[in-house]
Structures are given as structure tokens and as C-alpha cells.
Design an enzyme around this catalytic site. Structure first.
Site, PDB file in Angstrom:
ATOM      1  N   ASN A 102       1.231  -1.177   0.189  1.00  0.00           N
ATOM      2  CA  ASN A 102      -0.223   0.327  -0.448  1.00  0.00           C
ATOM      3  C   ASN A 102       0.578   1.501   0.151  1.00  0.00           C
ATOM      4  OD1 ASN A 102      -1.750  -1.564   0.530  1.00  0.00           O
ATOM      5  ND2 ASN A 102      -2.737  -1.637   2.494  1.00  0.00           N
ATOM      6  N   HIS A 119       5.595  -1.084  -2.690  1.00  0.00           N
ATOM      7  CA  HIS A 119       5.180   0.006  -4.031  1.00  0.00           C
ATOM      8  C   HIS A 119       5.452   1.527  -3.424  1.00  0.00           C
ATOM      9  CE1 HIS A 119       3.237  -3.363  -5.170  1.00  0.00           C
ATOM     10  NE2 HIS A 119       4.497  -3.839  -5.278  1.00  0.00           N
ATOM     11  N   CYS A 127      11.532  14.011  -7.881  1.00  0.00           N
ATOM     12  CA  CYS A 127      12.044  14.972  -9.078  1.00  0.00           C
ATOM     13  C   CYS A 127      12.298  14.319 -10.285  1.00  0.00           C
ATOM     14  CB  CYS A 127      12.881  16.495  -9.160  1.00  0.00           C
ATOM     15  SG  CYS A 127      13.409  17.009  -9.998  1.00  0.00           S
ATOM     16  N   CYS A 130      15.705  15.681 -10.906  1.00  0.00           N
ATOM     17  CA  CYS A 130      17.319  15.733  -9.554  1.00  0.00           C
ATOM     18  C   CYS A 130      17.067  14.571  -9.441  1.00  0.00           C
ATOM     19  CB  CYS A 130      17.487  17.063  -8.716  1.00  0.00           C
ATOM     20  SG  CYS A 130      15.883  17.524  -8.179  1.00  0.00           S
ATOM     21  N   GLY A 187      -5.099  -9.177   3.180  1.00  0.00           N
ATOM     22  CA  GLY A 187      -6.021  -8.537   2.074  1.00  0.00           C
ATOM     23  C   GLY A 187      -4.818  -7.827   1.177  1.00  0.00           C
ATOM     24  N   SER A 189      -4.769  -9.607  -3.365  1.00  0.00           N
ATOM     25  CA  SER A 189      -5.353 -10.179  -4.305  1.00  0.00           C
ATOM     26  C   SER A 189      -3.932 -11.750  -4.637  1.00  0.00           C
ATOM     27  CB  SER A 189      -5.590  -9.573  -5.219  1.00  0.00           C
ATOM     28  OG  SER A 189      -4.259  -8.624  -5.886  1.00  0.00           O
ATOM     29  N   GLU A 215     -11.519 -13.646   0.734  1.00  0.00           N
ATOM     30  CA  GLU A 215     -11.763 -13.826  -0.713  1.00  0.00           C
ATOM     31  C   GLU A 215     -11.000 -14.956  -1.037  1.00  0.00           C
ATOM     32  OE1 GLU A 215     -13.631 -10.927  -3.711  1.00  0.00           O
ATOM     33  OE2 GLU A 215     -11.886 -11.235  -3.778  1.00  0.00           O
TER      34      GLU A 215
HETATM   35  P1  OAD Z   1      -6.015  -5.351  -5.056  1.00  0.00           P
HETATM   36  O1  OAD Z   1      -7.233  -4.740  -4.796  1.00  0.00           O
HETATM   37  O2  OAD Z   1      -5.718  -6.314  -5.912  1.00  0.00           O
HETATM   38  O3  OAD Z   1      -6.922  -6.725  -3.512  1.00  0.00           O
HETATM   39  C1  OAD Z   1      -7.323  -6.571  -2.732  1.00  0.00           C
HETATM   40  C2  OAD Z   1      -7.566  -7.838  -1.248  1.00  0.00           C
HETATM   41  O4  OAD Z   1      -8.288  -7.881  -0.104  1.00  0.00           O
HETATM   42  C3  OAD Z   1      -8.797  -8.957  -2.439  1.00  0.00           C
HETATM   43  O5  OAD Z   1      -8.126 -10.146  -2.396  1.00  0.00           O
HETATM   44  C4  OAD Z   1      -9.844  -8.606  -1.465  1.00  0.00           C
HETATM   45  O6  OAD Z   1     -10.268 -10.013  -1.459  1.00  0.00           O
HETATM   46  C5  OAD Z   1      -8.963  -8.583  -0.066  1.00  0.00           C
HETATM   47  N1  OAD Z   1     -10.242  -7.594   0.881  1.00  0.00           N
HETATM   48  C6  OAD Z   1     -10.292  -6.123   0.267  1.00  0.00           C
HETATM   49  N2  OAD Z   1     -11.298  -6.018   1.820  1.00  0.00           N
HETATM   50  C7  OAD Z   1     -11.082  -7.065   2.566  1.00  0.00           C
HETATM   51  C8  OAD Z   1     -11.300  -7.043   3.840  1.00  0.00           C
HETATM   52  N3  OAD Z   1     -12.097  -6.426   4.743  1.00  0.00           N
HETATM   53  N4  OAD Z   1      -9.933  -7.661   4.578  1.00  0.00           N
HETATM   54  C9  OAD Z   1      -9.457  -8.432   4.102  1.00  0.00           C
HETATM   55  N5  OAD Z   1      -9.176  -8.368   2.904  1.00  0.00           N
HETATM   56  C10 OAD Z   1      -9.964  -8.022   1.905  1.00  0.00           C
HETATM   57  O7  OAD Z   1      -4.860  -5.023  -4.288  1.00  0.00           O
HETATM   58  P2  OAD Z   1      -3.306  -5.043  -3.682  1.00  0.00           P
HETATM   59  O8  OAD Z   1      -3.641  -7.105  -3.738  1.00  0.00           O
HETATM   60  O9  OAD Z   1      -2.708  -5.038  -2.837  1.00  0.00           O
HETATM   61  O10 OAD Z   1       0.307  -1.806  -7.291  1.00  0.00           O
HETATM   62  O11 OAD Z   1      -2.868  -5.260  -5.483  1.00  0.00           O
HETATM   63  C11 OAD Z   1      -1.349  -4.754  -5.186  1.00  0.00           C
HETATM   64  C12 OAD Z   1      -1.342  -3.403  -6.007  1.00  0.00           C
HETATM   65  O12 OAD Z   1      -2.057  -3.649  -7.479  1.00  0.00           O
HETATM   66  C13 OAD Z   1      -0.984  -3.080  -5.253  1.00  0.00           C
HETATM   67  O13 OAD Z   1      -0.198  -2.659  -4.145  1.00  0.00           O
HETATM   68  C14 OAD Z   1      -1.407  -1.852  -6.873  1.00  0.00           C
HETATM   69  C15 OAD Z   1      -1.726  -2.329  -7.953  1.00  0.00           C
HETATM   70  O14 OAD Z   1      -1.930  -2.177  -8.940  1.00  0.00           O
HETATM   71  C16 OAD Z   1       0.504  -0.879  -7.770  1.00  0.00           C
HETATM   72  O15 OAD Z   1       0.872   0.592  -7.205  1.00  0.00           O
HETATM   73  C17 OAD Z   1       2.346  -0.894  -7.666  1.00  0.00           C
HETATM   74 ZN    ZN Z   2      14.889  18.690  -9.331  1.00  0.00          ZN
END
Ligand code: OAD
Ligand code: ZN
Length: 243
Positions: A102, A119, A127, A130, A187, A189, A215
């Protein structure tokens, strides 16, 4: 589930080395939208259409509009019971590493110390010229923010799709996962690499691995524990009644 929570809780109390990996799901109950949720992310865009270096080259205004929207949204929110429970866990475990995908900064605001934001962080800007990294927590950076030192365009200091993670940070995360006795995966995916491979690293290193998610995920099959439910309800129960 109750008996399993109690067993894992005891294991956590006895552990020397614990690693935790979190994703957007831990912040969902704070009001931060997840990336792959049902309601889409922002307007009609998908994250992959905005969070890329190509999108920023093509239309930096649009990408900044998206990040300003996220800044404004997240600045009004606060950490939840799951973030707080991880702070408590850190105080009890001799060697504790929190790895997060996150960029919302909520673990930091909750008070987590040994935190690897693999991330990046939404509240930092960098910037293009620089490479200076500046912390700026304002909820609106303006249409096209520029560097005070050199006048060049600033970008969010986050890792976009197609960019590589900071190698030193990733190495520390890998090491923590390889060495830990218990890893909690909360939490996420579990589909974005290389973050997704960290839990497997822990499992292969002999750790007990536990998933907390509303899930099933592609990682559920190799987990020692899968707690299906909300992070804000389950994570606090793992540290309940600890002194
Ligand atoms: P996702 O949006 O892919 O997945 C969120 C996960 O959280 C899913 O598996 C949901 O089932 C689960 N979830 C939702 N609500 C919940 C709750 N209240 N309690 C427990 N679980 C819950 O998000 P990320 O896995 O974080 O990358 O995604 C990974 C990366 O993809 C992110 O860091 C970002 C994104 O693109 C970058 O920005 C580089
Ligand atoms: Zn600069």
C-alpha cells in the site's frame, strides 16, 4: 475458525521472527478503495491505465489529477483496527517486519516501525530531473507540481506498473520472509509480482503462513491457515488480551 485463531495466537506469542505482508484489503475498512474491487477505481479508468510511466509521459495532468484525488480522499481517512493490531504485534515480537504494497501511508500513521513500503508512498514526490524525494502531505499538489530546486516536473514516488521495485527494499523483504517463523498475509489479491512471491518464499523457508482475506486467493491452497473475513475483525483477535 475460533480454534485456529487461538492456535495461531499462541504461535505468534512464542515466535521470535514474524513477517507480515499487507495489500489494499487492510485499508478497505478505512475507506480506501481496493484496486480490483467491483466499483472500479477512478472515473472509468483502471489502475493500469493511470499508474504507468507511459500514462505519465502521455498525460501528466491526468495522472496528477488521479493522485490528487487519492491524496484528498486518503487525507480524510484514518487507520483501522487491523493497522493498530499490527502495531501491537510489533511490540511483542523480537524481530518483526511489516511489508506493505500500500502507498496510503496508513501503517506509518498507525505507528508501525519496521515497515517496508515496497510500492512506495503516495505522500512522497520525486523530481524527474534531480531525483530528489520530498515529503509533501498536502491533499492537493496542483495540476502539474514542480521541483523547488530545479523547476522540473515532480511525480508521485510510487512504483508504477512496468517499473522495478527498489532492489535494497525488496531484498530486505525477501530476507524477512525467508527467515521468519510465521508470516501473515493480509488483504492482498496475491497477483502482482514480485510482491506475490514473498509468501511462497516464507512457506518454502519453513514458516507457518496464514492468510486473512474476505475471499480465496491464488495463494490460499498453500496456506496453513486461511481466515476468510475482514482484516479489521480478524487481525485484532490475533493480539487480543495481550498485555
Ligand atoms: P487488490 O485490490 O488487488 O486486492 C485487494 C484484496 O483485498 C482482495 O483479495 C480482496 O479480497 C481483499 N479485501 C478486500 N477487503 C478486505 C477486507 N476488509 N479485509 C480483508 N481483505 C479484504 O490489492 P493488492 O493486492 O494490494 O500496485 O494489489 C497489489 C498491487 O496492485 C497494488 O499495490 C498496486 C496494484 O496495482 C502498484 O500500485 C504498483
Ligand atoms: Zn529537481
Amino acid at each position: 475458525m475460533e480454534a485456529q485463531i487461538q492456535t495461531l495466537k499462541k504461535q505468534l506469542l512464542a515466535a521470535e521472527r514474524v513477517a507480515v505482508m499487507t495489500g489494499a484489503g487492510i485499508s478497505a475498512e478505512s475507506g480506501v478503495p481496493t484496486f480490483r474491487g467491483a466499483d472500479g477505481l477512478w472515473k472509468n479508468y483502471r489502475a493500469v491505465d493511470l499508474a504507468t510511466p507511459e500514462a505519465f509521459d502521455r498525460n501528466p495532468r491526468l495522472v496528477w489529477e488521479f493522485y490528487n484525488w487519492r491524496r484528498a480522499l486518503i487525507s480524510k481517512l484514518t487507520f483501522n483496527a487491523a493497522h493498530a493490531a499490527l502495531v501491537k504485534l510489533e511490540t511483542k515480537v523480537p524481530s518483526f517486519t511489516l511489508i506493505t504494497q500500500n502507498v496510503d501511508g496508513l501503517h506509518n500513521r498507525a505507528g508501525s516501525r519496521n515497515l517496508l513500503e515496497i510500492h512506495g508512498n503516495l505522500w512522497q514526490v520525486r523530481c524527474l530531473q534531480c531525483q530528489e524525494i520530498i515529503l509533501d502531505e498536502s491533499p492537493d499538489m496542483g495540476e502539474l507540481p514542480t521541483c523547488e530546486q530545479c523547476g522540473s516536473l515532480l511525480r508521485p514516488n510510487v512504483v508504477w506498473f512496468g517499473e522495478s521495485l527498489d532492489q535494497a527494499t525488496l531484498n530486505r523483504a525477501m530476507q524477512a520472509c525467508r527467515d521468519c517463523e510465521i508470516m501473515l498475509v493480509i488483504g492482498t489479491s496475491a497477483i502482482v509480482q514480485p510482491a506475490a512471491s514473498l509468501a511462497l518464499e516464507a512457506k518454502q523457508g519453513g514458516a507457518v503462513v496464514a492468510e486473512i482475506n474476505i475471499e480465496q486467493t491464488p495463494h490460499s491452497y498453500f496456506m496453513d491457515y486461511t481466515f476468510q473475513g475482514k482484516a479489521g475483525e480478524i487481525v485484532p483477535r490475533l493480539v487480543e488480551d495481550w498485555k
